[in-house]
Design an enzyme around this catalytic site. Sequence first.
Site, short mmCIF file in Angstrom:
data_model
loop_
_atom_site.label_atom_id
_atom_site.label_comp_id
_atom_site.label_asym_id
_atom_site.label_seq_id
_atom_site.Cartn_x
_atom_site.Cartn_y
_atom_site.Cartn_z
N ARG A 1 8.24 0.35 0.03
CA ARG A 1 8.23 1.19 -0.85
C ARG A 1 7.57 2.22 -1.20
O ARG A 1 7.51 3.53 -1.85
CB ARG A 1 7.52 0.01 -2.01
CG ARG A 1 5.86 -0.46 -1.77
CD ARG A 1 5.26 -1.77 -2.64
NE ARG A 1 3.86 -1.79 -2.08
CZ ARG A 1 3.63 -2.25 -0.62
NH1 ARG A 1 4.58 -3.14 0.36
NH2 ARG A 1 2.38 -2.58 -0.89
N ASP B 1 -4.49 -3.71 4.22
CA ASP B 1 -5.61 -3.21 3.50
C ASP B 1 -6.33 -4.02 2.29
O ASP B 1 -7.27 -4.19 1.49
CB ASP B 1 -5.94 -1.48 3.10
CG ASP B 1 -5.28 -1.18 4.60
OD1 ASP B 1 -5.52 -1.94 5.27
OD2 ASP B 1 -4.60 -0.35 4.52
N GLY C 1 -5.38 1.50 -1.50
CA GLY C 1 -4.52 0.09 -2.23
C GLY C 1 -4.71 -0.24 -3.88
O GLY C 1 -3.49 -1.48 -3.36
C1 LIG Z 1 7.30 14.14 5.48
C2 LIG Z 1 7.12 13.43 5.98
C3 LIG Z 1 5.59 13.76 5.26
C4 LIG Z 1 4.66 11.94 6.62
C5 LIG Z 1 2.99 12.19 5.85
C6 LIG Z 1 3.04 10.53 5.77
C7 LIG Z 1 1.01 11.23 5.43
C8 LIG Z 1 1.00 9.41 5.67
C9 LIG Z 1 -1.01 9.12 5.08
C10 LIG Z 1 -1.20 7.62 4.63
C11 LIG Z 1 -2.20 7.45 4.75
C12 LIG Z 1 -2.23 6.34 4.74
C13 LIG Z 1 -3.97 6.28 3.95
C14 LIG Z 1 -4.23 5.15 3.74
C15 LIG Z 1 -4.30 3.87 2.47
C16 LIG Z 1 -4.56 2.50 1.99
O1 LIG Z 1 -5.44 2.41 2.21
C17 LIG Z 1 -3.63 1.97 1.62
C18 LIG Z 1 -3.87 0.54 1.50
O2 LIG Z 1 -3.43 -0.14 2.69
N1 LIG Z 1 -2.39 2.22 1.69
C19 LIG Z 1 -1.62 3.28 0.88
O3 LIG Z 1 -2.42 3.54 0.07
C20 LIG Z 1 0.41 3.90 1.21
C21 LIG Z 1 0.32 4.97 1.22
C22 LIG Z 1 1.32 5.37 1.81
C23 LIG Z 1 1.15 6.69 1.21
C24 LIG Z 1 2.79 7.74 2.32
C25 LIG Z 1 3.19 9.06 1.69
C26 LIG Z 1 4.75 9.22 2.29
C27 LIG Z 1 4.71 10.68 2.19
C28 LIG Z 1 6.57 10.88 2.24
C29 LIG Z 1 6.74 11.74 1.82
C30 LIG Z 1 7.87 12.69 2.20
C31 LIG Z 1 7.69 13.99 1.60
C32 LIG Z 1 9.49 14.10 2.04
C33 LIG Z 1 10.35 15.34 1.47
C34 LIG Z 1 11.99 14.94 2.12
N1 LIG Z 2 -1.53 -15.37 -2.86
C1 LIG Z 2 -1.10 -14.42 -3.36
N2 LIG Z 2 -0.73 -14.60 -4.40
C2 LIG Z 2 0.34 -13.22 -5.24
N3 LIG Z 2 -0.99 -11.57 -5.04
C3 LIG Z 2 -1.78 -12.23 -3.54
C4 LIG Z 2 -2.12 -13.79 -3.15
N4 LIG Z 2 -3.54 -13.41 -2.23
C5 LIG Z 2 -4.11 -12.40 -2.14
N5 LIG Z 2 -2.94 -11.26 -2.74
C6 LIG Z 2 -2.92 -9.79 -3.31
O1 LIG Z 2 -1.27 -8.84 -2.74
C7 LIG Z 2 -2.27 -7.95 -2.33
C8 LIG Z 2 -1.59 -7.11 -1.82
O2 LIG Z 2 -1.66 -7.87 -0.08
P1 LIG Z 2 -2.25 -7.03 1.20
O3 LIG Z 2 -3.29 -5.60 1.08
O4 LIG Z 2 -2.36 -8.72 2.28
O5 LIG Z 2 -0.46 -6.64 1.67
P2 LIG Z 2 0.17 -5.15 1.58
O6 LIG Z 2 -0.69 -4.60 0.05
O7 LIG Z 2 1.82 -5.50 1.46
O8 LIG Z 2 -0.79 -4.54 2.21
P3 LIG Z 2 -1.38 -2.95 2.27
O9 LIG Z 2 -2.28 -3.20 1.86
O10 LIG Z 2 -1.52 -2.50 4.26
O11 LIG Z 2 -0.54 -1.86 1.64
C9 LIG Z 2 -3.54 -7.58 -2.70
O12 LIG Z 2 -3.77 -7.17 -3.74
C10 LIG Z 2 -4.31 -9.24 -3.09
O13 LIG Z 2 -5.00 -9.01 -3.78
#
Ligand SMILES: CCCCCCCCCCCCC/C=C/[C@@H](O)[C@H](CO)NC(=O)CCCCCCCCCCCCCCC
Ligand SMILES: Nc1ncnc2c1ncn2[C@@H]1O[C@H](COP(=O)(O)OP(=O)(O)OP(=O)(O)O)[C@@H](O)[C@H]1O
Length: 566
Positions: free
Chosen positions: A331, A218, A527
């Site tokens: 992560r 993303d 992100g």
């Molecule tokens: C108990 C399980 C609950 C699970 C709940 C899961 C909800 C997940 C919702 C995901 C939404 C993603 C939205 C997308 C955002 C993207 O623009 C962005 C760029 O790639 N990704 C993130 O910011 C990455 C965001 C990643 C967020 C991960 C959140 C994980 C939450 C875990 C909570 C655990 C609680 C445990 C209690 C013991």
């Molecule tokens: N050659 C590069 N070296 C280091 N960083 C880079 C390079 N090319 C792109 N990036 C940066 O890497 C970051 C993460 O990239 P990308 O979105 O592809 O993967 P991700 O973060 O693992 O996945 P997601 O965004 O789906 O969670 C972006 O913010 C992008 O700007």
Amino acid sequence: MERPGRLLLLSELRVRNTAYDVSLSRSLLTWKRRISSPVYHPFRPRFCVPSFPRRPDSGVCHSVSVSEIISVREEEEENSSRQRDDGSWKKIKEREGKDCRQAFTVLYVERCRQHRWRCAEVTFTCPEEALYQRWVSSIREQLASITSRPKHLLVYINPYGGKRQGKHIYEQKVAPLFAQAGVSTHVIVTEYANYARDHLRTEAELKKFDGVVCVGGDGMFSEIIHGLIWRTQIDGSVDPNCPDQTLLPSSLHIGIIPAGSTDCICFATVGTNDPVTSALHIIVGDSQPMDVCSVHHNNTFLRYSVSLLGYGFYGDVLTDSERKRWMGPARYDLSGVKMFLTHHYYEGTVSYLPARGIVGTPRDAAKCRSGCVVCQHNGQLLSKRAENYTMDEDSESDGEWRTIRGKFLAINAASMSCACPRSPKGLSPAAHLADGTTDLILVRKCSRFDFLRHLLRHTSKDDQFDLTFVEVHRVRRFRFTPRYCQSDSDLELDLRENGKRQIFSQICRDHPACGCAPAYSSWNCDGEILTHTAIDVRVHCQLIKLFARGIEEPTVFEDLTNPCAI
Ligand SMILES: CCCCCCCCCCCCC/C=C/[C@@H](O)[C@H](CO)NC(=O)CCCCCCCCCCCCCCC
Ligand SMILES: Nc1ncnc2c1ncn2[C@@H]1O[C@H](COP(=O)(O)OP(=O)(O)OP(=O)(O)O)[C@@H](O)[C@H]1O
Ligand SMILES: [Ca+2]
């Protein structure tokens, strides 16, 4: 199933040494096994290994939409053998005394389980060369008449996204398909963050290309849209810094080959995170419009967002996870657990302009799917409104702005469902890809137990909004001001309302253990972390187009007949 229309060709051809009635119309290629054909033997191949081994010989009719044919391959000459991808050898035909081409292979899209697409193939053998020539050229003519298919693509690969497999995924899975489909590419492997964005903004010769392909996650997609949208505005003399400016849509489509950690934009527009499926959507020239939010601070442009703008929980998860990039996609889970346990809440004011006159609400059972009528309807409505634009349309003077003050664990704006493998229904399951709105989700301060209930519902059928501390609004614009950025008059009002004389004593009161709860979170913008907390967000309806078609509803027919789907 499409109706075949007027037939261009109808012949008796052989597939794996069996006679078929094969027909071609402008929309369909169909091959139907003949009921009995023992007499039909214009020649008897000594051996002919089927090139279509996955489909059992069901004896029924097979149809492929012409729009989903990838290419036609002319098979090799007499007595030649060719090694297949799986290492086995196949012999097309072997016939004494003849030296002509008579077999051709059609490569086409086959639907598999969970929205995956595969490239399947079927080889037809003709009784004579003239007929063979007619078939090959007729299919090629039909493919050439599809003008939406890209011929030249600009490809950016982030070699460090996700599990650092971007280059490998592109070379092994995608490049061979583009080559088979006759799509030419100019491939750039990025050298540092923002390389692709800056290249698109200033250097890229966009006129040479029909689309831009992003290999990464993303964050990489975000780079591409920032480069493309910015370039389009500058070329069209539109000021991207002005929040009230109507932005110009880019003419180029964007394709996403998923190779990141979340890949939610790919997942929510195609239904799966699979590089081959995405490559096939690009090849067939699918088109999916998408909303884009512009984010401003004090009339200065900050960023664009297409998926999640999240303050509080998702902002903190992102900030914490950036320090753990070396861990790859895991992560987010670790930081998610940590931030869940930390349980910070933040105070501030959210103002929003509700979406009026449009179809759909965030609590609808119906989801945004391929060919979504809600997106079509709202898209038309909003573009008509933009034509008759008057300044009061979106401005504060229309008095429709609503304001909510409070303590929030999370403030999320989901411009699309944000479905991803972690949460297949997403943050806002009924959000639309291209309806010109974003779903503003406010999670007020609650107990850890209640917040866990809310989070868990993202992974089950239960409604994550059906909780007293959660509210959701479908909006066209919104603003957020953290409490300590509020104007003096707002603060005075606060003090009067709450009777609090010492503003800062409040910060730690609810956190006696640590005594240092932060007053501010950060915004997670697709992100990326935003540099400001006070923001002004506006949705631009259908500003970009993807090589995708939205998530398809599986048909009963496909489920029952496709062996690959079982
Ligand atoms: C108990 C399980 C609950 C699970 C709940 C899961 C909800 C997940 C919702 C995901 C939404 C993603 C939205 C997308 C955002 C993207 O623009 C962005 C760029 O790639 N990704 C993130 O910011 C990455 C965001 C990643 C967020 C991960 C959140 C994980 C939450 C875990 C909570 C655990 C609680 C445990 C209690 C013991
Ligand atoms: N050659 C590069 N070296 C280091 N960083 C880079 C390079 N090319 C792109 N990036 C940066 O890497 C970051 C993460 O990239 P990308 O979105 O592809 O993967 P991700 O973060 O693992 O996945 P997601 O965004 O789906 O969670 C972006 O913010 C992008 O700007
Ligand atoms: Ca939307």
